[in-house]
Design a protein around this motif. Structure first.
Motif, PDB file in Angstrom:
ATOM      1  N   ASN A  47     -15.570 -20.311 -11.556  1.00 32.05           N
ATOM      2  CA  ASN A  47     -15.678 -18.899 -11.928  1.00 32.05           C
ATOM      3  C   ASN A  47     -15.563 -17.969 -10.732  1.00 32.05           C
ATOM      4  OD1 ASN A  47     -15.977 -19.626 -14.564  1.00 32.05           O
ATOM      5  ND2 ASN A  47     -18.223 -19.533 -14.546  1.00 32.05           N
ATOM      6  N   SER A  48     -15.993 -18.457  -9.583  1.00 34.86           N
ATOM      7  CA  SER A  48     -15.947 -17.594  -8.394  1.00 34.86           C
ATOM      8  C   SER A  48     -14.507 -17.346  -7.963  1.00 34.86           C
ATOM      9  CB  SER A  48     -16.706 -18.241  -7.248  1.00 34.86           C
ATOM     10  OG  SER A  48     -15.932 -19.300  -6.705  1.00 34.86           O
ATOM     11  N   GLY A  49     -13.599 -18.224  -8.405  1.00 35.38           N
ATOM     12  CA  GLY A  49     -12.202 -18.066  -8.008  1.00 35.38           C
ATOM     13  C   GLY A  49     -11.944 -18.477  -6.564  1.00 35.38           C
ATOM     14  N   GLN A 228     -16.907  -9.651  -6.265  1.00 34.09           N
ATOM     15  CA  GLN A 228     -16.844  -8.224  -5.930  1.00 34.09           C
ATOM     16  C   GLN A 228     -15.949  -7.990  -4.716  1.00 34.09           C
ATOM     17  OE1 GLN A 228     -20.498  -6.692  -4.008  1.00 34.09           O
ATOM     18  NE2 GLN A 228     -21.232  -8.797  -4.186  1.00 34.09           N
ATOM     19  N   PHE A 229     -15.709  -9.067  -3.950  1.00 37.45           N
ATOM     20  CA  PHE A 229     -14.779  -8.952  -2.817  1.00 37.45           C
ATOM     21  C   PHE A 229     -13.385  -9.360  -3.277  1.00 37.45           C
ATOM     22  CE2 PHE A 229     -18.882 -10.551  -1.146  1.00 37.45           C
ATOM     23  CZ  PHE A 229     -19.281  -9.419  -0.442  1.00 37.45           C
ATOM     24  N   GLY A 230     -12.387  -8.759  -2.692  1.00 36.11           N
ATOM     25  CA  GLY A 230     -11.022  -9.187  -2.948  1.00 36.11           C
ATOM     26  C   GLY A 230     -10.497  -8.739  -4.293  1.00 36.11           C
ATOM     27  N   THR A 231      -9.488  -9.491  -4.751  1.00 34.94           N
ATOM     28  CA  THR A 231      -8.817  -9.113  -5.994  1.00 34.94           C
ATOM     29  C   THR A 231      -9.084 -10.165  -7.055  1.00 34.94           C
ATOM     30  OG1 THR A 231      -6.818 -10.336  -5.480  1.00 34.94           O
ATOM     31  CG2 THR A 231      -6.934  -8.075  -4.640  1.00 34.94           C
ATOM     32  N   GLU A 232      -8.552  -9.898  -8.223  1.00 41.95           N
ATOM     33  CA  GLU A 232      -8.702 -10.829  -9.342  1.00 41.95           C
ATOM     34  C   GLU A 232      -8.200 -12.241  -8.967  1.00 41.95           C
ATOM     35  OE1 GLU A 232     -10.024 -10.632 -12.285  1.00 41.95           O
ATOM     36  OE2 GLU A 232      -9.225 -12.551 -13.005  1.00 41.95           O
ATOM     37  N   LYS A 233      -7.002 -12.275  -8.378  1.00 44.09           N
ATOM     38  CA  LYS A 233      -6.413 -13.587  -8.078  1.00 44.09           C
ATOM     39  C   LYS A 233      -6.800 -14.108  -6.697  1.00 44.09           C
ATOM     40  CE  LYS A 233      -2.414 -13.686 -11.080  1.00 44.09           C
ATOM     41  NZ  LYS A 233      -1.006 -13.257 -11.194  1.00 44.09           N
ATOM     42  N   SER A 234      -7.175 -13.212  -5.822  1.00 45.58           N
ATOM     43  CA  SER A 234      -7.611 -13.614  -4.483  1.00 45.58           C
ATOM     44  C   SER A 234      -9.016 -13.083  -4.236  1.00 45.58           C
ATOM     45  CB  SER A 234      -6.673 -13.041  -3.404  1.00 45.58           C
ATOM     46  OG  SER A 234      -5.379 -13.530  -3.532  1.00 45.58           O
ATOM     47  N   PRO A 235      -9.995 -13.688  -4.894  1.00 37.03           N
ATOM     48  CA  PRO A 235     -11.346 -13.151  -4.732  1.00 37.03           C
ATOM     49  C   PRO A 235     -12.009 -13.633  -3.442  1.00 37.03           C
ATOM     50  CG  PRO A 235     -11.294 -14.831  -6.461  1.00 37.03           C
ATOM     51  CD  PRO A 235      -9.947 -14.828  -5.821  1.00 37.03           C
ATOM     52  N   LEU A 256     -10.580 -10.210   0.957  1.00 29.20           N
ATOM     53  CA  LEU A 256      -9.157 -10.424   0.727  1.00 29.20           C
ATOM     54  C   LEU A 256      -8.547  -9.128   0.221  1.00 29.20           C
ATOM     55  CD1 LEU A 256      -9.203 -14.065  -0.602  1.00 29.20           C
ATOM     56  CD2 LEU A 256      -8.021 -13.226   1.439  1.00 29.20           C
ATOM     57  N   ALA A 257      -7.254  -8.966   0.479  1.00 28.36           N
ATOM     58  CA  ALA A 257      -6.503  -7.752   0.174  1.00 28.36           C
ATOM     59  C   ALA A 257      -6.802  -6.642   1.190  1.00 28.36           C
ATOM     60  CB  ALA A 257      -6.745  -7.247  -1.246  1.00 28.36           C
ATOM     61  N   TYR A 258      -7.388  -7.006   2.286  1.00 24.78           N
ATOM     62  CA  TYR A 258      -7.623  -6.071   3.376  1.00 24.78           C
ATOM     63  C   TYR A 258      -6.282  -5.731   4.015  1.00 24.78           C
ATOM     64  CZ  TYR A 258     -10.460  -4.351   7.387  1.00 24.78           C
ATOM     65  OH  TYR A 258     -11.088  -3.614   8.346  1.00 24.78           O
ATOM     66  N   SER A 259      -6.185  -4.549   4.567  1.00 23.96           N
ATOM     67  CA  SER A 259      -4.901  -4.159   5.173  1.00 23.96           C
ATOM     68  C   SER A 259      -4.704  -4.870   6.522  1.00 23.96           C
ATOM     69  CB  SER A 259      -4.895  -2.643   5.354  1.00 23.96           C
ATOM     70  OG  SER A 259      -4.239  -2.298   6.555  1.00 23.96           O
ATOM     71  N   LEU A 260      -3.537  -5.457   6.678  1.00 29.54           N
ATOM     72  CA  LEU A 260      -3.241  -6.154   7.942  1.00 29.54           C
ATOM     73  C   LEU A 260      -3.192  -5.153   9.092  1.00 29.54           C
ATOM     74  CD1 LEU A 260      -2.454  -8.628   9.646  1.00 29.54           C
ATOM     75  CD2 LEU A 260      -0.121  -8.425   8.798  1.00 29.54           C
ATOM     76  N   LYS A 261      -2.695  -3.970   8.768  1.00 24.37           N
ATOM     77  CA  LYS A 261      -2.614  -2.908   9.778  1.00 24.37           C
ATOM     78  C   LYS A 261      -4.011  -2.579  10.308  1.00 24.37           C
ATOM     79  CE  LYS A 261      -1.117   1.873  10.286  1.00 24.37           C
ATOM     80  NZ  LYS A 261      -0.489   2.995   9.574  1.00 24.37           N
ATOM     81  N   LYS A 262      -4.947  -2.437   9.372  1.00 28.05           N
ATOM     82  CA  LYS A 262      -6.318  -2.112   9.743  1.00 28.05           C
ATOM     83  C   LYS A 262      -6.916  -3.237  10.589  1.00 28.05           C
ATOM     84  CE  LYS A 262     -10.198   0.022   7.420  1.00 28.05           C
ATOM     85  NZ  LYS A 262     -11.072  -0.164   6.283  1.00 28.05           N
ATOM     86  N   LEU A 263      -6.624  -4.469  10.172  1.00 26.67           N
ATOM     87  CA  LEU A 263      -7.169  -5.616  10.909  1.00 26.67           C
ATOM     88  C   LEU A 263      -6.682  -5.599  12.357  1.00 26.67           C
ATOM     89  CD1 LEU A 263      -8.757  -8.380  10.640  1.00 26.67           C
ATOM     90  CD2 LEU A 263      -6.510  -9.437  10.346  1.00 26.67           C
ATOM     91  N   ILE A 264      -5.383  -5.333  12.525  1.00 22.75           N
ATOM     92  CA  ILE A 264      -4.825  -5.368  13.879  1.00 22.75           C
ATOM     93  C   ILE A 264      -5.213  -4.110  14.661  1.00 22.75           C
ATOM     94  CG2 ILE A 264      -2.674  -5.365  15.220  1.00 22.75           C
ATOM     95  CD1 ILE A 264      -1.395  -6.978  12.904  1.00 22.75           C
ATOM     96  N   VAL A 298       1.492  -4.586   4.663  1.00 22.48           N
ATOM     97  CA  VAL A 298       1.077  -5.648   3.743  1.00 22.48           C
ATOM     98  C   VAL A 298      -0.443  -5.784   3.705  1.00 22.48           C
ATOM     99  CG1 VAL A 298       1.038  -7.617   5.329  1.00 22.48           C
ATOM    100  CG2 VAL A 298       1.729  -7.950   2.960  1.00 22.48           C
ATOM    101  N   ASN A 299      -0.927  -6.230   2.542  1.00 19.11           N
ATOM    102  CA  ASN A 299      -2.348  -6.535   2.423  1.00 19.11           C
ATOM    103  C   ASN A 299      -2.568  -8.031   2.511  1.00 19.11           C
ATOM    104  OD1 ASN A 299      -3.089  -3.910   2.216  1.00 19.11           O
ATOM    105  ND2 ASN A 299      -3.151  -3.912  -0.036  1.00 19.11           N
ATOM    106  N   LEU A 300      -3.757  -8.398   3.000  1.00 23.44           N
ATOM    107  CA  LEU A 300      -4.040  -9.802   3.259  1.00 23.44           C
ATOM    108  C   LEU A 300      -4.646 -10.485   2.036  1.00 23.44           C
ATOM    109  CD1 LEU A 300      -5.389  -9.299   6.859  1.00 23.44           C
ATOM    110  CD2 LEU A 300      -3.272 -10.463   6.234  1.00 23.44           C
ATOM    111  N   ASP A 301      -3.807 -10.778   1.071  1.00 19.48           N
ATOM    112  CA  ASP A 301      -4.238 -11.634  -0.026  1.00 19.48           C
ATOM    113  C   ASP A 301      -3.055 -12.520  -0.381  1.00 19.48           C
ATOM    114  OD1 ASP A 301      -2.814 -10.257  -2.533  1.00 19.48           O
ATOM    115  OD2 ASP A 301      -3.604  -8.682  -1.194  1.00 19.48           O
ATOM    116  N   TYR A 302      -3.356 -13.598  -1.127  1.00 18.82           N
ATOM    117  CA  TYR A 302      -2.330 -14.611  -1.403  1.00 18.82           C
ATOM    118  C   TYR A 302      -1.081 -13.995  -2.014  1.00 18.82           C
ATOM    119  CZ  TYR A 302      -6.067 -17.994  -0.509  1.00 18.82           C
ATOM    120  OH  TYR A 302      -7.060 -18.711   0.086  1.00 18.82           O
ATOM    121  N   GLU A 303      -1.291 -13.079  -2.981  1.00 21.68           N
ATOM    122  CA  GLU A 303      -0.159 -12.568  -3.739  1.00 21.68           C
ATOM    123  C   GLU A 303       0.679 -11.569  -2.935  1.00 21.68           C
ATOM    124  OE1 GLU A 303      -3.346 -12.817  -4.942  1.00 21.68           O
ATOM    125  OE2 GLU A 303      -2.799 -14.689  -5.932  1.00 21.68           O
TER     126      GLU A 303
END
Ligand SMILES: Cc1cc2nc3c(=O)[nH]c(=O)nc-3n(C[C@H](O)[C@H](O)[C@H](O)COP(=O)(O)O)c2cc1C
Ligand code: SF4
Ligand code: SF4
Ligand code: SF4
Ligand code: FES
Lengths: 415, 513
Positions: A47-49, A228-235, A256-264, A298-303
């Protein structure tokens, strides 16, 4: 909102100690977990994904559910702490700074799959992380969190730490199992998959350190809290190891889905010496490279990464500024993969070596007409045709470098 | 009528698939590779071997399977109901060609001096796939060309394609585990484990199964280009197992034995000792009859020899004669000796046998009885050698073991007629010696320890006055007034075993006791 799942204790003094871990709620949940049915533990994880953080992103709960419940054979958990993908160094932090989180996670997973002997396969060069982990395991034994009849539950669990001997390929889960069995570290043919025929031919779950370390939170706070973190498919949250031309390299936990730009640009402090960004490898050296433009949107999630033609992988973010010669960078990777190919499949054994020699020649200024096409052909002919994906791990960079930075290769070819 | 449930069960157990448009039903668990064989398609392969575990490393057997995203190796893909497999498409051909290219880039391609040339899978597939020039512009990986792995086997490391057939043979068949691959990537190298040599009793099978010229047999190395060799199906005479072999020969000389498959006897293996036993066919051969005279041993011609023997036997009482057959000789030759005994009323029929000190044996192929036909000679009601020959006139066939010779020396026959293919210690005791062909120079049969009668074909031409023992014995019988009119050994087989060669077949036939 508390937004850390894995690294929340990193800032605490002596975070690696049992007492500190316990003081933040560590191990306090075990009794409740032992009161649950193992299938319900698996259900919660499903369920946690949660998806595997070792590179492939396979749903963790689903993987556990492949372990045959009615098999009379012992079941095993092997934690993959071989962390050798260039640009990836997150598991090391978990092992050094919060080893008890991993131990508790291992107890949870082992209980869920009815395993009584769990292993940690740790990269040979990780001497200090191994010492930290072993201390933690020792403490856990003394406190009765490991061993026979844990907390009076009737459940037994032993943990053994095994050091690798310096081969990247032993991070591939079936090579890891061979190595653990004392055999040559070479990937096995699949099927059968480890969940059915794994360590010592018994059902086995192999999970990454980070994957397992997320379990205490999920079982404590619940699947919904994790979601509550990330997205439906990349929680959930993910650790990113940021290295290369940034001001503040290091490991960052972000949803997950964090901005790569922000990370760098923010978390890692931006590009060093005010240089321009040229390219980013977002998920460890084997994933396709992104151009600066692609990386910054790009955002940092699988999709999202998949949409950009690359992968989240192990979350090893390698940042390259304008001074980097992409031919040299690729030559470097080819050297790594040809050195680390286990050598059993003809296409990988020969193809990685061929690509390396050819790239060395091009970077040395000896490139000839036809070399680029040849390199492309080598990648085409080895990808998807071997026992494990190490061949693809070099093919993917080759394809993406040739596609996105072709002019750099062309400029080195003499006609 | 089957219930619906039973039918589904049956359906599950026997999946149906389509290979290149041909529909076929196979046993559950059959791989695509094996299924293809059942429709007479052999998918190109290096590492697959029917008797070894699946390694799946050469990647030569890639095929296309509809609905699967990537090409799959047929050797490790188990057939699923409804699979549609393509093995002959342009795409599959390209896959094979590309794998070949990878295998060839670091290959020395020294076919002109390679023993395997002419029977090399790599060479063969290369010819099948365009035989185009190399596009490899880099330096090849250099590896040692003469690695002494053990007493019988030499490795050319550069030619090794790392299929691990030999490694798996030593792990799984000989179960001696001497071989391993060391190092990684394109530096990977076949080796024996430190301090070990490849010296198991079956080591030369690794040379047989090596798909390329990496493993070579020391005795065969550089002896002969294989395309000059003529191959004749035969039986190893090394022990009572009677492994099925091919005798490979040229110019009147045997160069090697190769294993011939027989699932019931030797599968596809032979032991080194037996495999290298061919040397006796080439060495110390007798080509003229010999007669002991006051001046020593003299060569005589066939006519004189037969006449001498006929004269001797004519005057001899039947109960003063002992005929000694041999567990090393064919059914047909032993039958002829029995036929002669019957004609002359000789009652004492015994058989001699080959003996070695501390004979090797195991629970796989090797039998301590080093005779290929003890069961056959017994079936002809020969009794085991007794040693009571004092004063007798004796006809004996080789091989006669040392302890039997010792007895002959002690209780000397009055006259000894010996049929022998070569100079041997027994010759010293004989009064007259007839030069006979070995099994390699005649057609015949043996019965192995399983009571399986197996036939061998004639490989070499006879030399000089050499002929089969039965031919000499027929001439003697004729001299004594018994016309046999036998033109080939078939007749003896028919008369004494009620069988013909066709009925024995290539794989032999178990006969009743
Ligand atoms: C060449 C290669 C190297 C790998 N190295 C690692 C590694 O160092 N650590 C890791 O966790 N997974 C590694 N993997 C992935 C593992 O095979 C496996 O998918 C993973 O451990 C499963 O755990 P997860 O589901 O928790 O991600 C590697 C895979 C390949 C093909
Ligand atoms: S792809 Fe490469 S590393 Fe993977 S099993 Fe094959 S040879 Fe070994
Ligand atoms: S020596 Fe021959 S059989 Fe052995 S691994 Fe090399 S190619 Fe295969
Ligand atoms: S086992 Fe016996 S018959 Fe077979 S090869 Fe060896 S000696 Fe010859
Ligand atoms: S024959 Fe199938 S991979 Fe070698």
């Amino acid at each position: 909102m508390e937004n850390k799942v894995l690294t929340k204790n990193f800032g605490l003094k002596d975070s690696h100690l049992l007492s500190v871990y316990e003081s933040t709620g560590g191990y306090q949940n075990l009794k409740k977990i032992f009161a649950m049915q193992p299938v319900d533990v698996i259900e919660e994880v499903k369920n946690s994904g949660l998806r595997g953080r070792g590179g492939a992103g396979f749903p963790t709960g689903l993987k556990w559910s492949f372990v045959p419940k009615d098999s009379p054979k012992p079941k095993y958990l092997c934690v993959n702490a071989d962390e050798s993908e260039p640009g990836t160094f997150k598991d090391r932090y978990l092992l050094e700074l919060d080893p008890h989180r991993l131990v508790e996670g291992m107890i949870i997973c082992s209980y869920a799959i009815s395993c009584h002997n769990a292993y940690v396969y740790i990269r040979g060069e990780f001497v200090y992380p191994k010492v930290q982990l072993e201390k933690a395991i020792e403490e856990a034994y003394q406190k009765g969190y490991l061993g026979k009849n844990i907390l009076g539950s009737g459940y037994d669990l032993e943990i053994t730490v095994h050091r690798g001997a310096g081969a990247y390929i032993c991070g591939e889960e079936t090579a890891l199992l061979n190595s653990l069995e004392g055999k040559r570290g070479m990937p096995r043919l699949k099927p059968p998959f480890p969940a059915v025929v794994g360590l010592f031919s018994c059902p086995t779950v192999v999970n990454n350190v980070e994957t397992i370390s997320a379990l205490p939170y999920i079982l404590d706070q619940g699947a919904e809290a994790y979601r509550q973190f990330g997205t439906e498919k990349s929680p959930g949250t993910k650790l990113f190891s940021v290295s290369g031309h940034v001001n503040r390299p290091g490991v960052f936990e972000v949803p997950l889905a964090y901005s790569l730009k922000k990370l760098i640009m923010e978390d890692a402090g931006g590009i060093k010496d005010g240089k321009a960004l040229k390219a980013v490898i977002p998920g460890g050296s084997s994933v396709p490279v992104l151009t600066a433009e692609e990386a910054l949107e790009v955002n940092l999630d699988y999709e999202s990464l998949q949409e950009k033609g690359t992968m989240l992988g192990s979350g090893g973010v390698i940042v390259m500024d304008e001074t980097v010669c992409m031919v040299k960078a690729l030559t470097n990777l080819a050297h790594f993969y040809s050195h680390e190919s286990c050598g059993q499949c003809s296409p990988c054994r020969e193809g990685t070596g061929w690509a390396h020699k050819l790239l060395q020649r091009i970077s040395g200024g000896e490139g000839r007409a036809g070399d680029i096409e040849e390199l492309q052909k080598i990648a085409d002919n080895m990808a998807g045709k071997t026992i494990c994906v190490l061949a693809d791990a070099l093919a993917m960079p080759i394809w993406s470098y040739l596609k996105k930075f072709r002019n750099e290769f062309e400029s080195l070819i003499k006609d | 009528m089957r219930s619906a449930e039973e039918s589904t069960l049956l359906f599950e157990v026997m999946p149906k698939l389509t290979i290149d448009g041909k529909e076929i039903t196979v046993d559950e668990g059959t791989t695509v590779f094996e299924a293809a064989r059942q429709v007479e398609t052999t998918i190109p392969h290096f590492c697959y071997h029917p008797k070894l575990s699946i390694a799946g490393n050469c990647r030569m057997c890639l095929v296309e399977i509809e609905k699967m995203p990537k090409p799959q190796i047929s050797c490790n893909t188990v057939v699923q109901e409804g699979m549609v497999v393509h093995t002959q498409t342009e795409n599959v051909k390209a896959l094979q060609k590309n794998v070949l290219e990878f295998i060839l880039i670091n290959h020395p391609i020294d076919c002109p001096v390679c023993d395997q040339a002419g029977e090399c899978k790599l060479q063969g597939y290369y010819m099948d796939h365009s035989a185009s020039g190399s596009e490899f512009n880099e330096a090849k990986v250099k590896k040692p060309k003469r690695v002494d792995l053990g007493p019988n086997v030499m490795l050319d490391d550069e030619r090794c394609i790392l299929c691990t057939r030999c490694v798996r043979f030593c792990d799984e068949i000989s179960q001696t585990g001497e071989l391993c691959v060391t190092n990684r990537g394109d530096r990977s190298t076949l080796r024996t484990f430190p301090g070990k040599k490849l010296e198991n009793k079956y080591s030369l099978n690794t040379v047989d199964i090596c798909p390329v010229g990496a493993l070579t047999s020391k005795p065969f190395r550089f002896q002969q280009r294989v395309w000059f060799l003529k191959s004749v199906p035969s039986i190893c005479t090394g022990c009572a197992t009677g492994c099925n072999i091919y005798v490979d020969h040229n110019d009147g000389k045997v160069f090697r034995y190769k294993t011939r498959e027989n699932e019931e006897v030797n599968q596809c293996w032979t032991c080194d000792e037996g495999r290298l036993s061919y040397t006796f066919i080439n060495e110390a051969r007798l080509i003229r009859p010999l007669l002991k005279t006051e001046n020593g041993i003299e060569e005589i011609n066939k006519k004189q020899a037969v006449l001498t023997i006929v004269e001797k036997l004519k005057s001899e009482a039947a109960d003063n004669m002992v005929f000694i057959g041999s567990a090393y000789e064919s059914n047909e030759n032993n039958a002829a000796l029995k036929k002669l005994a019957d004609a002359l009323g000789v009652k004492r029929l015994e058989y001699a046998y080959h003996e070695v000190e501390n004979p090797s044996s195991d629970d796989f192929l090797i039998k301590a009885d080093k005779n290929p036909n003890r069961a056959g000679v017994k079936k002809l009601s020969y009794a085991e050698f007794s040693g009571e020959l004092s004063g007798k006139t004796v006809i004996a066939m080789e091989k006669i073991g040392t302890s039997q010779l010792e007895k002959i020396r002690l209780k000397k026959p009055q006259y000894l007629i010996l049929l022998s293919s070569q100079r041997s210690p027994a010759c010293e005791l004989a009064d007259v010696i007839l030069p006979v062909s070995t099994f390699a120079e005649q057609k015949g049969s043996f019965i192995n320890f399983q009571n399986r009668i197996q036939k061998f074909e004639s490989a070499l031409e006879v030399k000089g006055e050499m002929q089969s023992a039965w031919q000499y014995l027929q001439e003697i019988a004729e001299g004594l007034g018994h016309a046999w009119n036998i033109v080939s050994s078939d007749k003896l087989l028919q008369e004494f075993f009620n069988l013909n060669y066709e009925a024995i077949g290539e794989q032999g036939k178990v006969i009743e006791n």
